[in-house]
Structure formats: structure tokens, C-alpha cells
Design an enzyme around this catalytic site. Structure first.
Site, PDB file in Angstrom:
ATOM      1  N   ASP B 126       0.846  -1.185   0.000  1.00  0.00           N
ATOM      2  CA  ASP B 126       0.000   0.000   0.000  1.00  0.00           C
ATOM      3  C   ASP B 126       0.888   1.244   0.000  1.00  0.00           C
ATOM      4  OD1 ASP B 126      -2.474   1.263  -0.055  1.00  0.00           O
ATOM      5  OD2 ASP B 126      -2.548   1.463   2.119  1.00  0.00           O
ATOM      6  N   TYR B 128       1.289   5.711  -0.182  1.00  0.00           N
ATOM      7  CA  TYR B 128       0.876   6.914   0.561  1.00  0.00           C
ATOM      8  C   TYR B 128       1.218   8.049  -0.386  1.00  0.00           C
ATOM      9  CZ  TYR B 128       1.093  10.016   4.787  1.00  0.00           C
ATOM     10  OH  TYR B 128       0.913  10.992   5.750  1.00  0.00           O
ATOM     11  N   HIS B 133      -4.065  13.933   0.613  1.00  0.00           N
ATOM     12  CA  HIS B 133      -4.201  13.063   1.782  1.00  0.00           C
ATOM     13  C   HIS B 133      -2.987  13.191   2.697  1.00  0.00           C
ATOM     14  CE1 HIS B 133      -4.987   9.512   4.253  1.00  0.00           C
ATOM     15  NE2 HIS B 133      -3.785   9.042   3.921  1.00  0.00           N
ATOM     16  N   ARG B 142       1.414  16.475  12.588  1.00  0.00           N
ATOM     17  CA  ARG B 142       2.702  17.144  12.783  1.00  0.00           C
ATOM     18  C   ARG B 142       2.643  18.654  12.582  1.00  0.00           C
ATOM     19  NH1 ARG B 142       3.858  12.323  10.044  1.00  0.00           N
ATOM     20  NH2 ARG B 142       3.460  13.340   8.062  1.00  0.00           N
ATOM     21  N   GLU B 199     -10.264   3.951   3.623  1.00  0.00           N
ATOM     22  CA  GLU B 199      -9.396   4.726   2.736  1.00  0.00           C
ATOM     23  C   GLU B 199      -9.796   4.399   1.307  1.00  0.00           C
ATOM     24  OE1 GLU B 199      -5.233   4.176   3.761  1.00  0.00           O
ATOM     25  OE2 GLU B 199      -5.431   5.684   5.350  1.00  0.00           O
ATOM     26  N   GLU B 201      -9.135   4.102  -2.343  1.00  0.00           N
ATOM     27  CA  GLU B 201      -7.930   3.928  -3.154  1.00  0.00           C
ATOM     28  C   GLU B 201      -8.260   3.200  -4.449  1.00  0.00           C
ATOM     29  OE1 GLU B 201      -4.501   2.322  -1.160  1.00  0.00           O
ATOM     30  OE2 GLU B 201      -5.117   3.084   0.809  1.00  0.00           O
ATOM     31  N   ASP B 231      -8.986   0.440   1.931  1.00  0.00           N
ATOM     32  CA  ASP B 231      -8.003  -0.001   2.930  1.00  0.00           C
ATOM     33  C   ASP B 231      -8.534   0.362   4.322  1.00  0.00           C
ATOM     34  OD1 ASP B 231      -5.567  -0.831   4.036  1.00  0.00           O
ATOM     35  OD2 ASP B 231      -4.775   1.208   3.949  1.00  0.00           O
ATOM     36  N   ARG B 235      -7.541   3.731  13.171  1.00  0.00           N
ATOM     37  CA  ARG B 235      -6.659   4.877  13.434  1.00  0.00           C
ATOM     38  C   ARG B 235      -6.076   4.874  14.840  1.00  0.00           C
ATOM     39  NH1 ARG B 235      -5.633   6.103   8.340  1.00  0.00           N
ATOM     40  NH2 ARG B 235      -7.547   6.555   7.201  1.00  0.00           N
ATOM     41  N   GLN B 238      -3.369   2.312  14.942  1.00  0.00           N
ATOM     42  CA  GLN B 238      -2.252   2.850  14.155  1.00  0.00           C
ATOM     43  C   GLN B 238      -1.455   3.901  14.930  1.00  0.00           C
ATOM     44  OE1 GLN B 238      -3.546   4.259  10.311  1.00  0.00           O
ATOM     45  NE2 GLN B 238      -1.523   4.920   9.670  1.00  0.00           N
ATOM     46  N   TYR B 242       2.458   2.710  15.184  1.00  0.00           N
ATOM     47  CA  TYR B 242       3.133   2.896  13.887  1.00  0.00           C
ATOM     48  C   TYR B 242       4.538   3.457  13.957  1.00  0.00           C
ATOM     49  CZ  TYR B 242       2.942   7.935  12.845  1.00  0.00           C
ATOM     50  OH  TYR B 242       3.158   9.284  12.817  1.00  0.00           O
ATOM     51  N   LYS B 251      -3.922  -2.093   9.865  1.00  0.00           N
ATOM     52  CA  LYS B 251      -4.285  -2.255   8.450  1.00  0.00           C
ATOM     53  C   LYS B 251      -4.488  -3.719   8.091  1.00  0.00           C
ATOM     54  CE  LYS B 251      -3.121   2.100   7.089  1.00  0.00           C
ATOM     55  NZ  LYS B 251      -3.912   2.949   6.163  1.00  0.00           N
ATOM     56  N   THR B 255      -8.921  -5.496   3.686  1.00  0.00           N
ATOM     57  CA  THR B 255      -8.817  -4.548   2.580  1.00  0.00           C
ATOM     58  C   THR B 255      -9.781  -5.070   1.525  1.00  0.00           C
ATOM     59  OG1 THR B 255      -6.510  -4.028   3.048  1.00  0.00           O
ATOM     60  CG2 THR B 255      -7.282  -3.624   0.802  1.00  0.00           C
ATOM     61  N   THR B 347      -4.531   6.723  -0.287  1.00  0.00           N
ATOM     62  CA  THR B 347      -5.813   7.401  -0.239  1.00  0.00           C
ATOM     63  C   THR B 347      -5.851   8.556  -1.232  1.00  0.00           C
ATOM     64  OG1 THR B 347      -5.900   6.844   2.086  1.00  0.00           O
ATOM     65  CG2 THR B 347      -7.476   8.470   1.314  1.00  0.00           C
ATOM     66  N   GLU B 361      -9.864  12.398   7.542  1.00  0.00           N
ATOM     67  CA  GLU B 361      -9.777  13.733   6.944  1.00  0.00           C
ATOM     68  C   GLU B 361     -11.125  14.445   6.946  1.00  0.00           C
ATOM     69  OE1 GLU B 361      -7.122  13.471   3.151  1.00  0.00           O
ATOM     70  OE2 GLU B 361      -7.739  11.455   3.690  1.00  0.00           O
TER      71      GLU B 361
END
Lengths: 420, 420
Positions: B126, B128, B133, B142, B199, B201, B231, B235, B238, B242, B251, B255, B347, B361
Site C-alpha cells: 500500500d 501513501y 491526503h 505534525r 481509505e 484507493e 483499505d 486509526r 495505528q 506505527y 491495516k 482490505t 488514499t 480527513e
């Protein structure tokens, strides 16, 4: 438990890796075979199980289990059949066995055999579950105070690897190209990895499928056996790519495994506890018995044309989490686990400098190059270097070994994208 | 290109997802079939390709390609055979086809069919690689100034996922348990995920194996076709797991993919360029032609017993990296790629709030719950919610669709480790 005597004389030595106590499973070919067969190591010989089954000496069910060159069909049968096969092999190979004359027809010298992948890897997961390794790497990258990530003492941290990259011992490994960017470089560049490394690990093989959470005991029950595992790692590719979603191309060139699967049954006498924990685990990950193993491990490095230096000595019992705990964590989300899934333990380092299972740690990121016995030095693996992992569980008067897990690093190919 | 007319009348509508221009590949079963067959969608019908091949109407080589319920054997044959099959199917199904009477015997109404996984997933990766996204998620985690990681504009960041968790549209998904720890919690706990998400995709399917670096053009050539992909992502699992090695159990629950593989050939008219780049890519990842596709995408959410709200509308052309670029990056290290490898795009969000491809999001991490049409609100997926992804490429007078990619979230099982 003491040495079990076999009529195969070479198996009856305290130091031999393949006594009757072991009976590890591999896949081999010889000049005489049209295709690879399943085999069991006994002393310096291999019992050709595929041929023995075809001749009726091994008979575990209606369908043949060894007519494909892989041990997955046996695993699919489940623990009762795993036990039945081991009992039958002991009966065929023990000292005084009635059927010795028949069995002798199916023995092949290991010296005449080439080894192949012992099983088909369904999916490959690698963990980061050795505390000394995680502390060393964390100290280098984040400083001693932040060495262990906050989750590390609570979860056996793992990531999905690439099953297609798993190769059997003896397979050459080619130095990869990749996208590299040092901390002081203005921009990334396309170049061969200059910090190519090894990781000394054990691999656990899942022998029973599941599709929901597993207790640690159920996870241990589902493990079929263990191999040695070298997770070749391009540290410079990893440094640039791994944030935020983890290692990817840095770990995808190759992962080498030993040619012999040592079964859980053979390792029973060597079970030991995980280390003391400063933080209690959540119930679903708690130890429910000794699920690590006392296996002495070492890494030898032989430069091209040179002599071997043993660069690391450690023990599987240094792990913080057992493979059973890793598998239990792996299944928490309902992740379907399949027969042939391979779980790398994570790098197994011990407390001392000489116990470190990667060159990254041994050379402290290249700052303290390692001296080899012939005077050369190493920060990372150099072209032509042959790396050999060995593992031995030592009992009273007998040993259980895995066979070498070896690989030689070939130089990078010429730039695959160079314009003519 | 305009609508290609078929003698299957339902295929000749400008809005139908399965005109003769499409011919997507799936695996289906009906009450009359002993086991699932390979099929091609045409209008409201499915051409039973397994039966048609057995009857000699489709004949692409000495060995049957459709006697197993998966499209991998066709992929293994390579692009010349992919093209030959498509040409043969057009000849059988186009308006005025000579063999119409014979072909009619092998048509099955889609309404009578249950769909299965269209191919066997070898490994699942997968990415990113959608800029909106990555910017949205990065801003939440962040801050806006550090939203994109430093490598993001240089590499299509990806991680290995879990092939065993890929399921076909229509398969229910059970809310997972996991280890959770909020930023203000003193310790982690074992609980069902409370922030379970989707997600939106696209998935690209690798149709040609390789074991060394691939140019972007060679990577595009190796792609067999595309599916819609959801996917599912926990959260809260994760967030805790992660760092430092990426998403793992978050994850691994499921899927979902659409039941129909839309071939690269069917999507040719919809090729478009990747967006303008502010940072030049290294040569080996540069675009060498239009390799994204103009495919309109949407996500519908239907609460249990409620009515559907379309919660997101976006387009595959919003991606920053094409699947060809992702596959080229995937192969840089020499990683062996296999037929049946599945590559999730990452995503696909667009620039506006209504274009966001995840609830994370859409609800801005739960701070701005989304209003549904029937007055309910959603921060994340709730038990009983049915999520449906749709994708349509719109040509002049015709459409190319994928079939729904749907899944309903079932409540978490009772604590699998509770003591009685």
C-alpha cells in the site's frame, strides 16, 4: 534428555548438528533426481522422505504429503500428523531399527545434495523485538534517553516484509541500488547502497492457519518450527525512506534462511523464559510458559579470498518477546494467518559489544569499524564478503543445529537505467 | 473513442458501467455452478469464460486458462495473450457477431451471480502517494509546516501490507480489537478500535513478474489492470503502533476490492498526466507519458436501516504518483515482483473538503463530525454502516465502471480473551 542413538553412525556425536534428537526438514536435489525431494537430515546423510513415502516406508494418510518439494503439505495436516511423522522417523532411524535395510536405500550423502527453499513462504513479517538491538539502534538514531519508542515495552513491534525476497542459504545476494540522501546532502541521488548490512535473526514458521485473535498458548501451538534468518538491510536506503511508514526497499533485496527447519518438537528441551519485564504486559500478550529457546548463535564474515572471523556471538534467549507472543500480537486485529507464514524474530543482540547481531551495531554506525582477524576492517558488508549464521542448541551429550545460513554479497549491477 | 455497440442490449447505454468498451474480469458463482467460474461483465450479463473456453469459443493456447477460479493464469501468459483475449471477446460480443447464438448460451444474469475474489493476491503493498491526503494527515499529526515528510516529494512512500486480509466487495468486516493508548492515557489497554476508518484507493495488479529494477515504462507495461480498493484502517491502533516501523495491525483486518478487474486496455482512453511537480524526480522515477487515469470516484455511507449519503467525491487523477511509478520504485532494490501482486495507490483525496477519501480527513480527526443526509453524524465508521466505493471513467457517450466495492462493519466480537 540425552543423545538418542541412531544406526546412522555419523549422527551419534555430541557435537553433530543433526543427531536423531533433531530430524530437521529440508528440500534437496542431487544429480540423480529429476526434481527436488523432501528430506530429513540425520548425521551426514539425508533421508529422502519423498522416495521413502513413495515406497510405503512413510505413510501418514491417503494422499501423499511429500510429492511436492516443500513441507507445507505436512504443516497443513496439523500437530497430530507432525507428531506421527516424527515418531515414524525415529522408529526408522533409531539404533536397532527393524527396517534399517530398507531405509538405507533412501539415504543420500549431504555432500552430494544441493539445498532448496524448505517451504513456500506465504507472507513474511519481521519484528523488532530484541531489547539490546532496539536500544542500540535507538541510541544511535534518537539518543540514549529516547532509545526505546514508547510502545516498545508493550507491543512486539513488527512490519510486513516481502515474501518474494526470501531465499535459501547459499543464494548470492546482489548489492542493491536505491534512493539515498545523507543528512547533509542537498538532494537524494540514485546509487548503490554503501551501508549494506546483515541482521542475525531466528524465523518462526506458522504451521496452522487462523482468522481471529490467538492466545499466546494457541500461537505457540501453531508454530511448526524455526530457521536461522538473515534480514539483509540497506541502512542508507532505510534512513531516507523509513519515515513515516517503515522500512520498504531497504529490506526487499533478500532475506536468507537456513536450509533446515528445526521443528518445535526438536527444540522442546531448550525452552526458556523471556527476560524479566519492567513493565507488565497486557493479559493477551503475557507469557504462559517458557517460549524462548536457548540457542547459541554466531555470525562469521569471510572476505573474498580471506579467512573467516566470527564477528558476533549471542543467544536466542536474549529476545524480549517470543515468537509465540509475536504471532499472538500479529493476529489481534483478526489478521488471517496462513500455513507458511514466516515471522522474523528481529535482530538478536546481547548485552556486550561482541553480542551484536548487525554491523550497524558492531561498528556503531560506521564510527568504530570492526577489526577482522586478518587485519581488514568492516563498517558494513563489502563486495565479495561471505556471511554465515550458525545456531546450536546444546544438550547433555548432544547438539541440535540448523545448518549454515550463508550468503555472499555480489557487487551492484551496472546502473540499470544508464543511457547508452 | 465512442460507445462500442454490443448485441447485449443492456451494454449499449451511455451510463452503463459495463459496455463493450470495458469488458472487466471477475470470478462468479451461481446456484447452477459447482464451483466459481471466470467471467466477463457485459451490460447486465456475465459471459462465462470458463464454460466458453471449455466449449472451444475461446481458445488461447494449448492449456486451458480459465479452469481455475482466478485470472492469474491469463496474466501469466503476458500482454500478447491479454490483447488476444480482448480482441476475441470483442469479436464474440460486438453488434452483428457471427457466433452470437453460441455465445448466448454462456451468458448469465449478474443478478443471479455471487462475486468472488477475481485473482489470487500474491503480495499486497500500500502506498501513501496522494498529496492532498498526505498533507491533510501530516497537518493533523505534525502541523502544517511539517505536513509532508522530507522524502515525500522524492519517493512514492509505501509499506508492505497483508495479502491474507484482502477480500472481495460484499464481504462483511468485523471491528477489530487492538492495543490502544490515547495521548493522555497512562498505559495502553486492550479494547475494540473506536476510530475505525476507510481509505478510498485504487489498486493496480501486477501482471508480469520481474526480479530487478524496472523503468517507469516497463512498470506500466507490467500492470494488468485496476480495481477499486478500500483499505480499512483502525486509526487508534495505528497511532499507538506505527512508530518506528509503520502501520501493522491497524491495516490487517481487511482490505476490500471491487469484484471486477478493469484492464489497462479498457482504461487507455482515460490516461492523463500526474500533477505538476515542484521538485524534479530522479530520472528513474520520472513520468514518461500519461500514466494516471481520469476516473471519478465516490464513497457512499449507509447507516444500518438508513439511507445513503455520498460522503466524498474525488478523482484518481489527483494522485501525485502513478501506479507505474510506484511499481518502479518497488522494484529498485531488486525486490522480486510476482503476477498477482496488488499495489494500493494510497488514499485519493482532492483539494476540497468534500474530496477527502477517509473519515479521518472528512471529520478532521473527529473534531468536525460529518453530517449525513438523514441527520446522523459520523467521525468514524459505526457498527452496521455500509460503505460503498464507486469509480467511473466517463468517455464520450460511454462509461467504464468497476462495480461497487462495498463492505458492512460488524460489531466487534466479544473479548476473545475474557475469562469465563
Amino acid at each position: 534428555m540425552s543423545l538418542m542413538k541412531s544406526w546412522v553412525a555419523s549422527a551419534n556425536s555430541a557435537a553433530h548438528p543433526f543427531p536423531l534428537n533433531n530430524l530437521p526438514y529440508g528440500v534437496f536435489s542431487t544429480a540423480d533426481l529429476e526434481e527436488p525431494h523432501c528430506g530429513v537430515a540425520i548425521g551426514d546423510m539425508i533421508l529422502d522422505v519423498t522416495a521413502a513415502e513413495a515406497a510405503g516406508l512413510v505413510d501418514l494418510g491417503e494422499e501423499p504429503l511429500f510429492d511436492a518439494p516443500m513441507w507445507n503439505p505436512l504443516m497443513e495436516e496439523g500437530p497430530a500428523v507432525w507428531t506421527a511423522l516424527r515418531a515414524r522417523l525415529v522408529a526408522l532411524l533409531e539404533d536397532g531399527a527393524n527396517e534399517r535395510a530398507k531405509v538405507e536405500l533412501f539415504l543420500v550423502p549431504q555432500a552430494d545434495a544441493e539445498m532448496h527453499m524448505p517451504f513456500q513462504v506465504s507472507e513474511y513479517t519481521d519484528f523488532y523485538a530484541g531489547r539490546h538491538h532496539a536500544t542500540n539502534v535507538g541510541t544511535m538514531f534518537r539518543g540514549a534517553e529516547n532509545a526505546l519508542p514508547p510502545n516498545w515495552l508493550h507491543i512486539p513491534i513488527g512490519y510486513n516484509g516481502r515474501a518474494s525476497s526470501v531465499v535459501v542459504s547459499g543464494t548470492d545476494v546482489q548489492r542493491p541500488w536505491g534512493q539515498l540522501k545523507g543528512p547533509n546532502d542537498a538532494a537524494p541521488r540514485w546509487a548503490p547502497s554503501a551501508r549494506f548490512d546483515i541482521e542475525l535473526e531466528m524465523g518462526a514458521i506458522v504451521g496452522m492457519a487462523s482468522d481471529g485473535p490467538l492466545s499466546v498458548q494457541a500461537a505457540d501451538d501453531a508454530i511448526f518450527g524455526y530457521v536461522l534468518l538473515n534480514d539483509w538491510s540497506a541502512r542508507d536506503i532505510q534512513a531516507w525512506e523509513y519515515q513515516p511508514l517503515g522500512p520498504f526497499q531497504a529490506k526487499a533485496t533478500a532475506t536468507s534462511i537456513s536450509p533446515w527447519i528445526v521443528t518445535k518438537a526438536a527444540l522442546e528441551p531448550f525452552r526458556c523464559d523471556t527476560p524479566a519485564r519492567e513493565v507488565e504486559l497486557l493479559d493477551h500478550l503475557k507469557d504462559c510458559g517458557p517460549m524462548l529457546y536457548d540457542i547459541e548463535l554466531e555470525v562469521g564474515l569471510t572476505p573474498e579470498g580471506g579467512s573467516e572471523s566470527v564477528i558476533a556471538r549471542t543467544n536466542y534467549k536474549e529476545m524480549y518477546y517470543s515468537s509465540a507472543q509475536q504471532l499472538a500480537h500479529h493476529a489481534t486485529s483478526g489478521c488471517p494467518m496462513n500455513v507458511g507464514d514466516l515471522l522474523g524474530s528481529g535482530t538478536i543482540s546481547g548485552p556486550e559489544k561482541g553480542n551484536r547481531g548487525s554491523l550497524l551495531e558492531l561498528s556503531w554506525g560506521g564510527k568504530e569499524p570492526l577489526e577482522l582477524e586478518d587485519g581488514a576492517t568492516r563498517s558494513f558488508v563489502e563486495d565479495g564478503d561471505r556471511l554465515v549464521l550458525k545456531g546450536t542448541a546444546k544438550g547433555k551429550g548432544f547438539s541440535v543445529g540448523f545448518g549454515d545460513c550463508s550468503g555472499t554479497l555480489l557487487p551492484a549491477r551496472s546502473d540499470p537505467f544508464a543511457r547508452g
